[in-house]
Design a protein around this motif. Structure first.
Motif, PDB file in Angstrom:
ATOM      1  N   ARG A  42     -25.727  10.803 -21.139  1.00 55.36           N
ATOM      2  CA  ARG A  42     -27.297  11.977 -21.563  1.00 55.36           C
ATOM      3  C   ARG A  42     -26.661  13.329 -20.727  1.00 55.36           C
ATOM      4  O   ARG A  42     -26.099  13.967 -21.786  1.00 55.36           O
ATOM      5  N   LYS A  43     -25.728  12.989 -20.099  1.00 54.18           N
ATOM      6  CA  LYS A  43     -25.329  14.272 -19.329  1.00 54.18           C
ATOM      7  C   LYS A  43     -23.931  14.822 -20.833  1.00 54.18           C
ATOM      8  O   LYS A  43     -23.372  15.808 -21.536  1.00 54.18           O
ATOM      9  N   PHE A  44     -23.096  13.329 -20.974  1.00 54.01           N
ATOM     10  CA  PHE A  44     -21.909  13.849 -22.165  1.00 54.01           C
ATOM     11  C   PHE A  44     -22.630  14.177 -23.302  1.00 54.01           C
ATOM     12  O   PHE A  44     -22.279  15.118 -23.892  1.00 54.01           O
ATOM     13  N   LEU A  45     -23.667  13.774 -24.304  1.00 58.09           N
ATOM     14  CA  LEU A  45     -24.432  13.941 -25.080  1.00 58.09           C
ATOM     15  C   LEU A  45     -24.867  15.869 -25.439  1.00 58.09           C
ATOM     16  O   LEU A  45     -24.466  16.138 -26.229  1.00 58.09           O
ATOM     17  N   ARG A  46     -25.506  15.714 -23.667  1.00 55.12           N
ATOM     18  CA  ARG A  46     -25.644  17.415 -23.658  1.00 55.12           C
ATOM     19  C   ARG A  46     -24.661  18.275 -24.459  1.00 55.12           C
ATOM     20  O   ARG A  46     -25.161  19.306 -24.997  1.00 55.12           O
ATOM     21  N   ASN A  47     -24.041  17.912 -23.090  1.00 59.15           N
ATOM     22  CA  ASN A  47     -22.624  18.351 -23.620  1.00 59.15           C
ATOM     23  C   ASN A  47     -22.301  19.071 -24.811  1.00 59.15           C
ATOM     24  O   ASN A  47     -21.489  19.963 -25.345  1.00 59.15           O
ATOM     25  N   LYS A  48     -21.516  17.752 -25.094  1.00 56.39           N
ATOM     26  CA  LYS A  48     -21.811  17.625 -26.939  1.00 56.39           C
ATOM     27  C   LYS A  48     -22.251  18.858 -27.491  1.00 56.39           C
ATOM     28  O   LYS A  48     -21.513  19.108 -28.288  1.00 56.39           O
ATOM     29  N   GLU A 105     -24.101  20.740 -27.060  1.00 54.10           N
ATOM     30  CA  GLU A 105     -24.640  22.793 -26.414  1.00 54.10           C
ATOM     31  C   GLU A 105     -22.958  23.305 -27.310  1.00 54.10           C
ATOM     32  O   GLU A 105     -23.061  24.078 -27.586  1.00 54.10           O
ATOM     33  N   GLY A 106     -21.650  22.784 -27.349  1.00 48.61           N
ATOM     34  CA  GLY A 106     -20.456  22.930 -28.076  1.00 48.61           C
ATOM     35  C   GLY A 106     -20.280  22.818 -28.986  1.00 48.61           C
ATOM     36  O   GLY A 106     -19.992  23.980 -29.575  1.00 48.61           O
ATOM     37  N   ASN A 107     -21.050  21.614 -29.671  1.00 46.71           N
ATOM     38  CA  ASN A 107     -21.467  22.405 -31.142  1.00 46.71           C
ATOM     39  C   ASN A 107     -21.781  23.305 -31.636  1.00 46.71           C
ATOM     40  O   ASN A 107     -22.008  24.137 -32.770  1.00 46.71           O
ATOM     41  N   ALA A 108     -23.714  24.142 -30.864  1.00 43.55           N
ATOM     42  CA  ALA A 108     -24.061  25.079 -30.873  1.00 43.55           C
ATOM     43  C   ALA A 108     -22.707  26.027 -31.193  1.00 43.55           C
ATOM     44  O   ALA A 108     -23.533  27.417 -31.355  1.00 43.55           O
TER      45      ALA A 108
END
Length: 459
Positions: free
Chosen positions: A448-454, A456-459
């Motif tokens: 979940r933490k990895f997906l959240r960081n991903k 946030e990076g695309n946004a």
């Protein structure tokens, strides 16, 4: 003396042995130290009559109340002991607090075989009356406060096997009369104030000598080459004197050390007359030797020791290669001298060596490379040692066998005991489930933490 108890037990068997010896012949009325009398007053009268100023412990039939009336610190050997016990074979009064002098009347007990007065507070001179004791085998006056010269008459005791005079304040030179002690096996004159040169006749006349200990005196001069004639010698201690010169090359001729001659079969009194059981068991040779930096007293294991100690002198020159022929040598101490040169290349031939001390000399060069391979049991002061490969193999092999035995034992218990087996596998299931759940939760959190960081990076 250190290590002594406040109350010392007199060896009553000394008195009893004399009485038993007298019973072998027709009864003769003689005064007895503890004759049968009624009442304590009679015993007290007997004690005072025979010259004892105190009693070290209670004999049979005498109460402690009577003993406490005396001052045990003033105990002396009675001057009329030869009249009281004329058939004495063993007189052992060692490890007590005896004062006074050594009575000259002891020389009148013709049956005497062992005389041990060691570890007391005796003072004065050694009597000059020896010569009438044909059976005397052991004289031990060590650890007292005796002074003066060694009497010439000691040389007339042809049956003498062991002579201990160490740790006194004796002085002068070793009397030449001792050369006639052809049966002598132990000569210990250490820790006194003897001076002069070591007599050459020790090697020429005392051919049976096994122990020669004259350390901590004031001897000077060279080591006499005649000492090399002592083929039976096992222990040589010349340490802490003021001797000079070189170490003789002929020291390699000590046959008993070189060949392990009769190792473990040293009979102390082979030339003495037969002993009754308690006489033989009541005395054993004892010698103090510095081994591995410690002062050790050897008694029962003395027969297994081979030692040479020349430390604390002024010896010069190189260490003799012939000395390396003594394959049975266990202790070699050459420390605190002025030896120079290299350590002998063939020192590895000392295959039985356990203690080697070459410290405080002027040696140079490298340590011979074959030392580590050929001296697996050796210990050199200030040096390094390595563990034997075979010992490490046995260590790891034993550890593996122990683990296997423990594993088989646990499995056997689980196989034959149902309740333990169920409990064990239940515990394993619970632990596995808990670990699985913990891992799954942690993995989900990381995902979940990895997906959240991903995101946030695309946004």
């Amino acid at each position: 003396m250190p290590g002594r108890k406040i109350v010392r037990h007199f060896k009553w068997r000394t008195i009893l042995s004399a009485k038993l010896a007298r019973h072998e012949s027709a009864p003769v009325a003689r005064p007895s130290l503890f004759a049968t009398h009624s009442g304590e007053q009679a015993v007290e009268d007997r004690v005072r009559h025979h010259g004892w100023r105190t009693l070290p412990s209670s004999p049979p039939g005498v109460s402690n109340k009577l003993v406490r009336q005396y001052d045990w610190r003033t105990l002396c050997i009675p001057q009329n002991l030869s009249e009281m016990m004329p058939s004495l074979r063993l007189l052992s009064l060692s490890n007590n607090y005896l004062n006074g002098t050594v009575p000259a009347t002891l020389c009148r007990i013709e049956s005497l075989q062992i005389l041990d007065l060691s570890n007391n507070h005796l003072s004065g001179r050694i009597p000059s009356c020896w010569g009438n004791l044909p059976s005397l085998t052991v004289i031990d006056f060590s650890s007292n406060m005796l002074s003066g010269d060694v009497p010439m008459s000691l040389g007339s005791q042809e049956s003498l096997v062991s002579l201990h005079l160490q740790n006194n304040t004796l002085q002068g030179k070793i009397p030449m009369s001792l050369r006639y002690l052809e049966s002598l096996e132990t000569l210990d004159l250490s820790m006194n104030s003897f001076d002069g040169f070591i007599p050459s006749w020790i090697g020429e006349s005392l051919s049976s000598l096994k122990v020669l200990s004259i350390h901590s005196n004031k001897f000077e001069g060279d080591i006499p080459l005649q000492l090399c004639y002592l083929a039976s010698l096992r222990i040589l201690n010349l340490a802490n004197n003021v001797m000079t010169g070189t170490i003789p090359n002929c020291f390699g001729n000590f046959t008993a050390i070189a060949l392990h001659e009769q190792k473990g079969h040293w009979d102390y009194y082979t030339k003495a007359e037969p002993y009754v059981g308690f006489v033989r068991a009541s005395y054993g040779e004892n010698v103090q030797v510095y081994v591995k930096g410690m002062e050790l007293e050897y008694s029962g294991t003395l027969r297994f020791l081979y030692s040479i100690d020349l430390s604390g002198n002024n010896f010069v020159g190189e260490i003799s290669q012939e000395l390396m022929n003594l394959s049975g040598l266990q202790n070699l101490n050459l420390s605190t001298n002025k030896l120079f040169g290299h350590i002998p290349w063939n020192i590895g031939k000392l295959s039985s060596l356990e203690s080697l001390d070459l410290s405080e000399n002027e040696l140079s060069g490298s340590i011979p490379s074959n030392d580590a391979d050929e001296l697996p049991k050796g210990h050199e002061k200030g040096g390094t040692t390595r563990k034997d490969d075979s010992e490490m193999v046995w260590f790891y092999g034993g550890m593996g066998m122990g683990f296997a035995a423990g594993f088989v034992g646990v499995c056997s218990i689980l196989y034959f005991n149902d309740s333990w087996r169920c409990a064990w596998f239940g515990l394993v299931d619970r632990v596995c489930n808990k670990l699985w759940v913990t891992i799954a939760i942690k993995a989900n959190q990381v995902k979940r933490k990895f997906l959240r960081n991903k995101l946030e990076g695309n946004a």
